[in-house]
Design a protein around this motif. Structure first.
Motif, PDB file in Angstrom:
ATOM      1  N   GLU A   1       0.886  -1.166   0.000  1.00 57.58           N
ATOM      2  CA  GLU A   1       0.000   0.000   0.000  1.00 57.58           C
ATOM      3  C   GLU A   1       0.922   1.214   0.000  1.00 57.58           C
ATOM      4  O   GLU A   1       1.845   1.295   0.817  1.00 57.58           O
ATOM      5  CB  GLU A   1      -0.923  -0.043   1.210  1.00 57.58           C
ATOM      6  CG  GLU A   1      -1.883  -1.216   1.131  1.00 57.58           C
ATOM      7  CD  GLU A   1      -2.717  -1.424   2.391  1.00 57.58           C
ATOM      8  OE1 GLU A   1      -2.652  -0.584   3.323  1.00 57.58           O
ATOM      9  OE2 GLU A   1      -3.436  -2.428   2.432  1.00 57.58           O
ATOM     10  N   HIS A   2       0.711   2.101  -0.930  1.00 60.64           N
ATOM     11  CA  HIS A   2       1.701   3.151  -1.179  1.00 60.64           C
ATOM     12  C   HIS A   2       1.946   4.053   0.021  1.00 60.64           C
ATOM     13  O   HIS A   2       3.043   4.584   0.189  1.00 60.64           O
ATOM     14  CB  HIS A   2       1.338   3.975  -2.417  1.00 60.64           C
ATOM     15  CG  HIS A   2       2.554   4.542  -3.066  1.00 60.64           C
ATOM     16  ND1 HIS A   2       3.082   5.760  -2.720  1.00 60.64           N
ATOM     17  CD2 HIS A   2       3.386   4.031  -3.990  1.00 60.64           C
ATOM     18  CE1 HIS A   2       4.153   5.989  -3.420  1.00 60.64           C
ATOM     19  NE2 HIS A   2       4.373   4.952  -4.206  1.00 60.64           N
ATOM     20  N   ASP A   3       0.972   4.214   0.892  1.00 60.60           N
ATOM     21  CA  ASP A   3       1.176   5.046   2.088  1.00 60.60           C
ATOM     22  C   ASP A   3       1.835   4.270   3.226  1.00 60.60           C
ATOM     23  O   ASP A   3       2.040   4.823   4.298  1.00 60.60           O
ATOM     24  CB  ASP A   3      -0.159   5.628   2.565  1.00 60.60           C
ATOM     25  CG  ASP A   3      -0.708   6.646   1.586  1.00 60.60           C
ATOM     26  OD1 ASP A   3       0.090   7.276   0.864  1.00 60.60           O
ATOM     27  OD2 ASP A   3      -1.938   6.803   1.538  1.00 60.60           O
ATOM     28  N   GLY A   4       2.140   3.007   2.978  1.00 65.19           N
ATOM     29  CA  GLY A   4       2.780   2.173   3.988  1.00 65.19           C
ATOM     30  C   GLY A   4       1.845   1.087   4.476  1.00 65.19           C
ATOM     31  O   GLY A   4       0.621   1.220   4.420  1.00 65.19           O
TER      32      GLY A   4
ATOM     33  N   ASP B   1       5.150   3.665  12.726  1.00 62.88           N
ATOM     34  CA  ASP B   1       3.747   3.858  12.356  1.00 62.88           C
ATOM     35  C   ASP B   1       3.200   5.007  13.197  1.00 62.88           C
ATOM     36  O   ASP B   1       3.208   4.922  14.426  1.00 62.88           O
ATOM     37  CB  ASP B   1       2.967   2.569  12.634  1.00 62.88           C
ATOM     38  CG  ASP B   1       1.519   2.629  12.199  1.00 62.88           C
ATOM     39  OD1 ASP B   1       0.984   3.737  12.005  1.00 62.88           O
ATOM     40  OD2 ASP B   1       0.918   1.548  12.053  1.00 62.88           O
TER      41      ASP B   1
ATOM     42  N   LEU C   1       5.843   0.690   9.798  1.00 65.22           N
ATOM     43  CA  LEU C   1       5.241   0.656   8.468  1.00 65.22           C
ATOM     44  C   LEU C   1       6.340   0.377   7.458  1.00 65.22           C
ATOM     45  O   LEU C   1       7.457   0.878   7.586  1.00 65.22           O
ATOM     46  CB  LEU C   1       4.585   1.992   8.121  1.00 65.22           C
ATOM     47  CG  LEU C   1       3.288   2.352   8.812  1.00 65.22           C
ATOM     48  CD1 LEU C   1       2.806   3.720   8.334  1.00 65.22           C
ATOM     49  CD2 LEU C   1       2.222   1.300   8.565  1.00 65.22           C
TER      50      LEU C   1
ATOM     51  N   VAL D   1       7.440   1.072   3.742  1.00 63.57           N
ATOM     52  CA  VAL D   1       7.162   2.050   2.687  1.00 63.57           C
ATOM     53  C   VAL D   1       8.201   1.908   1.577  1.00 63.57           C
ATOM     54  O   VAL D   1       9.304   1.411   1.798  1.00 63.57           O
ATOM     55  CB  VAL D   1       7.156   3.501   3.231  1.00 63.57           C
ATOM     56  CG1 VAL D   1       6.052   3.707   4.252  1.00 63.57           C
ATOM     57  CG2 VAL D   1       8.502   3.863   3.823  1.00 63.57           C
TER      58      VAL D   1
ATOM     59  N   ASP E   1       9.874   3.244  -5.604  1.00 68.66           N
ATOM     60  CA  ASP E   1       8.866   3.883  -6.458  1.00 68.66           C
ATOM     61  C   ASP E   1       9.222   3.721  -7.932  1.00 68.66           C
ATOM     62  O   ASP E   1       8.354   3.441  -8.764  1.00 68.66           O
ATOM     63  CB  ASP E   1       8.739   5.372  -6.137  1.00 68.66           C
ATOM     64  CG  ASP E   1       7.848   5.650  -4.937  1.00 68.66           C
ATOM     65  OD1 ASP E   1       6.931   4.855  -4.670  1.00 68.66           O
ATOM     66  OD2 ASP E   1       8.083   6.675  -4.283  1.00 68.66           O
TER      67      ASP E   1
END
Length: 141
Positions: free
Chosen positions: A47-50, A85, A93, A95, A101
């Motif tokens: 999940e891109h936000d972590g 987090d 988290l 990331v 990316d």
């Protein structure tokens, strides 16, 4: 003499998956050195936000220990990092880094190329029908 049976649909789907995975892996190898096919499970479920390790493992249907090894690999290669987090400072988290990316964008480009090739092979209607059929199978099973 025994009759030969056509391959089972499950075997065909698995073989198709492996061939498509190879196309994505070739692109990943060019743009993301060190990324292995096993790492694709992580990239598909991030999940891109972590995301917490336990959720990532559950989404990928893996044990937290197995997923932790993949995270460790990709963290060592510079594609991921662990951060506190904000909702629970005791938790971490996972990331993407900037390099991660870039690898993700390369993966999406490879997937787009697979879709173009499938459209050329099946036609737009054929690809739409394949998508609809696979979606039905996923929902029903």
């Amino acid at each position: 003499m025994a009759a030969t049976h056509p391959p089972h649909v499950v075997a065909l789907l698995y073989e198709a998956f492996l061939r498509l995975q190879d196309v994505v892996q070739e692109a990943a190898h060019e743009h993301a050195p060190g990324v292995r096919p096993a790492h694709q499970a992580l990239f598909f479920h991030m999940e891109h936000d972590g995301i917490r390790l336990s959720r990532l493992a559950a989404k990928a249907r893996m044990t937290p220990q197995a997923m932790g090894a993949l995270v460790d690999d990709l963290e060592g290669l510079g594609y991921l990092r662990r951060i506190p987090d904000p909702a629970d400072r005791r938790a971490k988290l996972i990331v993407f880094t900037e390099r991660g990316d870039a690898a993700l964008r390369a993966g999406y480009a490879a997937i787009d190329e697979v879709e173009r090739r499938l459209t050329a092979l099946l036609g737009e209607d054929g690809l739409a029908e394949l998508n609809a059929t696979l979606t039905r199978v996923i929902k029903e099973f």
